[in-house]
Structure formats: structure tokens, C-alpha cells
Design a protein around this motif. Sequence first.
Motif, short mmCIF file in Angstrom:
data_model
loop_
_atom_site.label_atom_id
_atom_site.label_comp_id
_atom_site.label_asym_id
_atom_site.label_seq_id
_atom_site.Cartn_x
_atom_site.Cartn_y
_atom_site.Cartn_z
N PRO A 9 0.69 -0.98 -0.11
CA PRO A 9 -0.04 -0.03 -0.02
C PRO A 9 0.64 1.24 -0.06
N GLY A 10 0.17 2.35 -0.58
CA GLY A 10 0.77 3.67 -0.45
C GLY A 10 0.37 4.37 0.77
N PRO A 11 0.46 5.77 0.84
CA PRO A 11 0.41 6.44 2.22
C PRO A 11 -1.19 5.91 2.58
N HIS A 12 -1.40 5.56 3.79
CA HIS A 12 -2.59 5.18 4.39
C HIS A 12 -2.29 4.94 5.91
N ALA A 13 -3.41 4.85 6.72
CA ALA A 13 -3.48 4.10 8.06
C ALA A 13 -2.52 2.97 8.04
N ALA A 14 -1.47 2.91 9.22
CA ALA A 14 -0.73 1.83 9.40
C ALA A 14 -1.51 0.50 9.39
N LEU A 15 -2.69 0.59 9.82
CA LEU A 15 -3.28 -0.72 9.94
C LEU A 15 -4.92 -0.48 9.56
N PRO A 16 -5.49 -1.34 9.16
CA PRO A 16 -7.09 -1.20 8.91
C PRO A 16 -7.55 -0.60 10.16
N PRO A 17 -8.71 0.18 9.75
CA PRO A 17 -9.02 0.99 11.00
C PRO A 17 -9.88 -0.43 11.91
N GLY A 18 -9.94 -0.35 13.09
CA GLY A 18 -10.65 -1.31 13.90
C GLY A 18 -9.65 -2.40 14.23
N ARG A 19 -8.39 -2.35 13.78
CA ARG A 19 -7.55 -3.69 14.15
C ARG A 19 -6.90 -3.32 15.43
N SER A 20 -6.62 -2.19 15.59
CA SER A 20 -5.85 -1.60 17.13
C SER A 20 -6.24 -0.36 17.30
N PRO A 21 -7.13 -0.62 18.43
CA PRO A 21 -7.63 0.70 18.79
C PRO A 21 -6.58 1.86 19.16
N VAL A 29 0.36 6.79 10.32
CA VAL A 29 0.32 6.65 8.91
C VAL A 29 1.77 5.86 8.34
N ARG A 30 1.48 5.11 7.31
CA ARG A 30 2.50 4.17 6.72
C ARG A 30 2.52 4.66 5.17
N GLY A 31 3.81 4.88 4.98
CA GLY A 31 3.92 5.06 3.36
C GLY A 31 5.41 4.58 2.76
N ASP A 32 5.84 4.65 1.78
CA ASP A 32 7.20 4.30 1.32
C ASP A 32 7.84 5.50 0.62
N THR A 33 9.26 5.53 0.69
CA THR A 33 9.89 6.42 -0.13
C THR A 33 10.10 5.81 -1.58
N ALA A 34 10.48 6.83 -2.50
CA ALA A 34 10.73 6.30 -3.86
C ALA A 34 11.31 5.17 -4.04
N ASP A 35 12.34 4.90 -3.31
CA ASP A 35 12.80 3.69 -3.38
C ASP A 35 12.30 2.27 -2.66
N GLY A 36 11.34 2.52 -2.07
CA GLY A 36 10.40 1.44 -1.34
C GLY A 36 10.65 1.41 0.17
N ALA A 37 11.57 2.04 0.79
CA ALA A 37 11.71 2.00 2.33
C ALA A 37 10.45 2.62 2.79
N PRO A 38 10.11 2.13 4.07
CA PRO A 38 9.07 2.24 4.68
C PRO A 38 9.37 3.64 5.39
N VAL A 39 8.13 4.45 5.54
CA VAL A 39 8.13 5.51 6.54
C VAL A 39 6.83 5.69 7.12
N PHE A 40 7.04 5.96 8.51
CA PHE A 40 5.68 5.97 9.32
C PHE A 40 5.97 7.33 9.94
N LYS A 41 4.51 7.85 10.06
CA LYS A 41 4.33 9.19 10.50
C LYS A 41 3.43 9.19 11.75
N LEU A 42 3.67 9.91 12.76
CA LEU A 42 2.73 10.08 13.73
C LEU A 42 2.39 11.62 13.82
#
Length: 95
Positions: A9-21, A29-42
Amino acid sequence: MEGVACQRPGPHAALPPGRSPYVDYLGVVRGDTADGAPVFKLPFREELIGNPLLPAIHGGVTAAFLETAAIIELAWTAMWEDLESGRIVPDAAVT
């Protein structure tokens, strides 16, 4: 990607809603850099501040964010081959 059963997946919630309150509450939020490295944001929210005099994000929030990012990325890495081959279906009901 042609012939791939599931795309990472591209930028989106790190988990589907409801999986972890708690992940839902933090809004990780989780996304990827251009080279595919993971990026998590708070995303910043006032209620995540632990010390209003600094102001600084609460240490427990920081620790939970880091742990969440590590667990999610390890799970994706461990399951990716099965997702790609179709042996695991994303968002399938867990019974």
C-alpha cells in the motif's frame, strides 16, 4: 505490478481501522519512499503532549509509535512473499 496478487500500500493508516484501537487513536500513517523504504508518521495532536512546559510528546506515545512501526514492518516483510503469491488474501476475515 503485473501478475502480483497484492501491491504494497501507499500512504494510508498503518493498519486497517479497528484492528488496533491504540494505533487508531495515535493515527499512525505508513507510506514508502521513492525507493520503497518504509516511512511511518505520527501526526501531531495536542493531546499527545506529555509535558506542556516543553512541550514534548509523551514518552509512552513515542515508544508506542516506534514499537508499532517495527511490528508492522516486520509483519509486512514476513508475509510479503505469501501476499504476492496469493497464499494470503489481504483483508480476509480472521476466524
